[in-house]
Design an enzyme around this catalytic site. Sequence first.
Site, PDB file in Angstrom:
ATOM      1  CE  LYS A 235      23.903 -35.749 -19.823  1.00 11.09           C
ATOM      2  NZ  LYS A 235      23.532 -34.350 -19.729  1.00 11.09           N
TER       3      LYS A 235
ATOM      4  CG  HIS B 218      20.746 -36.405 -27.040  1.00  8.93           C
ATOM      5  ND1 HIS B 218      20.236 -36.162 -25.785  1.00  8.93           N
ATOM      6  CD2 HIS B 218      21.490 -35.327 -27.353  1.00  8.93           C
ATOM      7  CE1 HIS B 218      20.667 -34.998 -25.357  1.00  8.93           C
ATOM      8  NE2 HIS B 218      21.437 -34.458 -26.288  1.00  8.93           N
TER       9      HIS B 218
ATOM     10  CG  ASP C 263      26.844 -34.320 -17.485  1.00 11.52           C
ATOM     11  OD1 ASP C 263      27.658 -33.609 -18.087  1.00 11.52           O
ATOM     12  OD2 ASP C 263      25.614 -34.214 -17.621  1.00 11.52           O
TER      13      ASP C 263
ATOM     14  CB  SER D 272      28.035 -33.269 -21.128  1.00 14.04           C
ATOM     15  OG  SER D 272      26.768 -33.044 -20.587  1.00 14.04           O
TER      16      SER D 272
ATOM     17  NE  ARG E 125      30.417 -27.963 -20.150  1.00 15.94           N
ATOM     18  CZ  ARG E 125      29.562 -28.719 -20.835  1.00 15.94           C
ATOM     19  NH1 ARG E 125      29.030 -29.807 -20.305  1.00 15.94           N
ATOM     20  NH2 ARG E 125      29.222 -28.379 -22.064  1.00 15.94           N
TER      21      ARG E 125
HETATM   22  N1  URA Z   1      23.294 -31.267 -23.233  1.00 15.39           N
HETATM   23  C1  URA Z   1      23.994 -31.939 -22.294  1.00 15.39           C
HETATM   24  O1  URA Z   1      23.512 -32.886 -21.712  1.00 15.39           O
HETATM   25  N2  URA Z   1      25.233 -31.529 -22.025  1.00 15.39           N
HETATM   26  C2  URA Z   1      25.830 -30.498 -22.643  1.00 15.39           C
HETATM   27  O2  URA Z   1      26.969 -30.190 -22.374  1.00 15.39           O
HETATM   28  C3  URA Z   1      25.086 -29.816 -23.608  1.00 15.39           C
HETATM   29  C4  URA Z   1      23.815 -30.224 -23.888  1.00 15.39           C
END
Ligand code: URA
Length: 429
Positions: free
Chosen positions: A191, A86, A165, A187, A172
């Site tokens: 995932k 990621h 999320d 967050s 947010r």
């Molecule tokens: N990417 C995400 O999936 N969540 C965040 O809070 C910031 C970047």
Amino acid sequence: MNEPFDAVDVIVAKRDGHRLTAPQIDWVVDAYTRGVVAEEQMSALAMAILLNGMDRGEIARWTAAMIASGERLDFSGLSRPTADKHSTGGVGDKITLPLAPLVASFGVAVPQLSGRGLGHTGGTLDKLESIPGWRAALTNDEMMTQLEQVGAVICQAGSGLAPADRKLYALRDVTGTVEAIPLIATSIMSKKIAEGTGSLVLDVKVGSGAFMKDLDRARELARTMVELGTDAGVRTVALLTDMSVPLGLTAGNALEVRESVEVLAGGGPADVVELTVALAREMLDAAGRPDADPARALADGSAMDAWRAMIAAQAGDVDAELPVARETEVVVAEQDGVLTTLDAYAVGVAAWRLGAGRARKEDPVQAGAGVQLHARPGDRVRAGQPILTLHTDTPERFARAREALVGGVVVDEAGSTTPGPLVIDRIAV
Ligand code: URA
């Protein structure tokens, strides 16, 4: 339903600097997902978390509660080990494109559940959609079959993973609470853990073109995510990498696919190759293949074979010509000197304004739009020499793109600059 807590008590506890208990966290995340905790209450709690933080135990519990809000994928039936990567996002960050097939060429399954771009950083799916025919949406069964047969999948993340999320991220975004490290870490990691990978390599970007402009905060985010992954049983490491300059020589969808194919053919810009190989080494190591040599797989064509199989499996025409923008304009050096600044954020905004990115999530993107770089910081240039080429289908966009570059491209007669390392640090627990 009789609710066990009152949202105001949870907000007040965090506002006053207390730890939230595990039952409070489980409840507030679940009740928010159900619509029982109102948007204004969650926005107050998010702000209290931004101001007062959460400790390691709270962060782990919050992540678990977000995972529990949706489905979990299970790759344990695959005959291959899994490794995922990621990136926190940057300008010209096309690394997933060569990296996924490269790692898959060693018999590792690489599930890359990706998104579309919003703002100045591009999205992996937008890039791949510039390949004629390529399909982003796969069912879970199609994804599993492709992982078993080809090894690499880059596809759209389904709506079932961590729905809490999705709701919280949108909130947010409009309440000034995106920057809270506990909320970013939970967050991203909810995932990734829900996706079910056995190992995970994080590319945490730092610099003007990144989410985290500051090294200390990037390091804290990386450490928090590595701890979270490790505590959840996922082998997790992070590289902190520079994003003050765009990666490679292109920012824009088809432009970046073309550059990625050059890397897979054994060429391409040195920084893209360096980062692809560094991340591949980490993924292969985490997946139990520490002796694999990713540089060799780029040179001998095996990564390219995996790329072709990966694109074809998702109906992409791997031999088709990629789209080209209708119009181009060249930005030249105004004087002789050294290119001392080529700011990632400025280039990212220029590419976005040219049509490579979107302002609202329903906007279309132009496949051919973007910025091509002809020089890198530290290069000596002559007056009139091309530094950038701007690409777009809609030439009325050139002026706004040039405005974005003011101050972001600097040629200094007497200047010099020594670029810092691309990989700044490695964080593991
Ligand atoms: N990417 C995400 O999936 N969540 C965040 O809070 C910031 C970047």
